[in-house]
Design an enzyme around this catalytic site. Structure first.
Site, short mmCIF file in Angstrom:
data_model
loop_
_atom_site.label_atom_id
_atom_site.label_comp_id
_atom_site.label_asym_id
_atom_site.label_seq_id
_atom_site.Cartn_x
_atom_site.Cartn_y
_atom_site.Cartn_z
N GLY A 1 -8.55 -3.23 -4.05
CA GLY A 1 -7.31 -3.50 -3.34
C GLY A 1 -6.14 -3.59 -4.30
N CYS A 2 -4.94 -3.41 -3.77
CA CYS A 2 -3.74 -3.39 -4.63
C CYS A 2 -3.39 -4.77 -5.15
CB CYS A 2 -2.57 -2.78 -3.86
SG CYS A 2 -2.26 -3.48 -2.23
#
Length: 355
Positions: free
Chosen positions: A152-153
């Site tokens: 995930g970012c």
């Protein structure tokens, strides 16, 4: 030369993948699909692609089945809970898959995934094939993987910020606070109330306080790095800008950390610089510079700075990256490069813009 496919090519992450793969010298053909725009031309959806596709991509949005059959490596840029079927197909047919959703970020830990994403796995066996796609954590495992769970970012910014401190036992693990701010692209392309201009323009707000799904992924990474349970409190915020993530992390120093620092943050900064000296996309900044989303925009870099606060008892870490590149599509191509033995920086060696 390989053939690449993107399922979900008209989402923000999907079109960024296409933009990157178009410049990749080892990708000879690209196939794309989109449920929302099937049968249409992608240039009609994204005008920036006019005249850019060349001979690599026809531009026609095919069915997902067509894309999976034609491709050697498949990128799935889809909502969670969908990629498993494509991973199962790829494993059975000698292909590779890189998933940008959360479906393969938890190894074989179905219970944690189910707790946070409210879905059961339909192909549990394929998760045994998966590797968590953080090159800085798992490069040697990524090399031989057939299924990659792209991080995930928010998680990437937090993990890279904390990795040297946790790996070297510099901070206490009872409570680490992760405070992150993201551009609006992080909410995806589908219109919702929170990403309308009138709601988020000239505004700044926290959301999903105490229950954002990325908290479980951050905590999992931190615990793996530290070799013991790490308690994390994560709060995301929405910035009134299109892209970028800036994360501020607060972690009390352990006795080892206080001893190493000796009241001088330069000692910890050197440890960070030494940890990342061979990493092509992590920049530990010199003392006089602070991370800013502007100078990583459209690049695959994560910039990091460290500070001592609270009388030298607390380590404050600031990291930033472009949520669409190092936080999603750029990291996915970085993983592809490792999997196929290409130079790791191929097609993602963007020089950040000055403004």
């Amino acid at each position: 030369m390989i053939k690449a496919g993107i399922i979900g090519a008209t989402g923000y992450a999907g079109v960024e993948l296409l933009r990157i793969l178009l410049r990749h010298p080892h990708v000879e053909e690209i196939f794309i699909s989109s449920v929302s725009f099937e049968g249409q031309e992608i240039e009609a959806v994204y005008q920036n692609l006019l005249g850019q596709l060349g001979s690599k991509c026809s531009g026609k949005l095919l069915t997902a089945d067509e894309v999976k059959e034609k491709s050697d490596v498949l990128f799935t840029a889809l909502p969670h809970g969908i990629a498993e079927q494509y991973a199962d197909y790829c494993v059975k047919h000698g292909k590779k898959l890189i998933d940008l959703s959360a479906d393969f970020r938890y190894g074989t830990d179905e219970e944690t995934f189910k707790t946070w994403y409210k879905k059961d796995w339909q192909f549990p066996e394929v998760h045994k094939e998966s590797v968590y796609g953080s090159p800085e954590m798992n490069r040697s495992l990524i090399k031989d993987a057939r299924v990659i769970g792209n991080p995930g970012c928010y998680v990437t910014s937090a993990t890279l910020g904390l990795l040297p401190a946790l790996k070297n036992n510099l901070v206490k693990t009872e409570l680490i606070i992760v405070d992150s701010k993201s551009g609006i692209t992080g909410a995806g392309r589908n219109a919702t109330m929170k990403n309308q201009f009138c709601e988020c323009g000239e505004s700044f707000s926290a959301y999903a306080v105490g229950n954002h799904r990325h908290q479980s992924e951050i905590q999992r990474n931190c615990s793996i790095i530290a070799g013991k349970n790490v308690d994390v409190v994560f709060t995301p915020h929405l910035l009134p800008q299109s892209r970028g993530i800036l994360t501020t992390i607060y972690a009390p120093l352990s006795e080892e950390g206080i001893k190493l620092a000796g009241g001088n943050v330069a000692n910890i900064r050197k440890l960070y610089a030494d940890t990342y000296k061979d990493e092509p996309f992590v920049r530990v900044l010199p003392e006089e510079l602070s991370p800013t989303t502007k100078v990583v925009r459209y690049s695959n870099y994560c910039d990091i700075q460290v500070y001592l606060v609270d009388g030298g008892k607390m380590l404050e870490i600031v990291s930033c990256l472009d949520n669409m590149i190092k936080g999603a599509s750029g990291q996915a191509v970085q993983n592809m490069n490792i999997m196929y033995g290409f130079e790791e920086t191929t097609a993602i060696d963007f020089v950040p813009a000055a403004f």
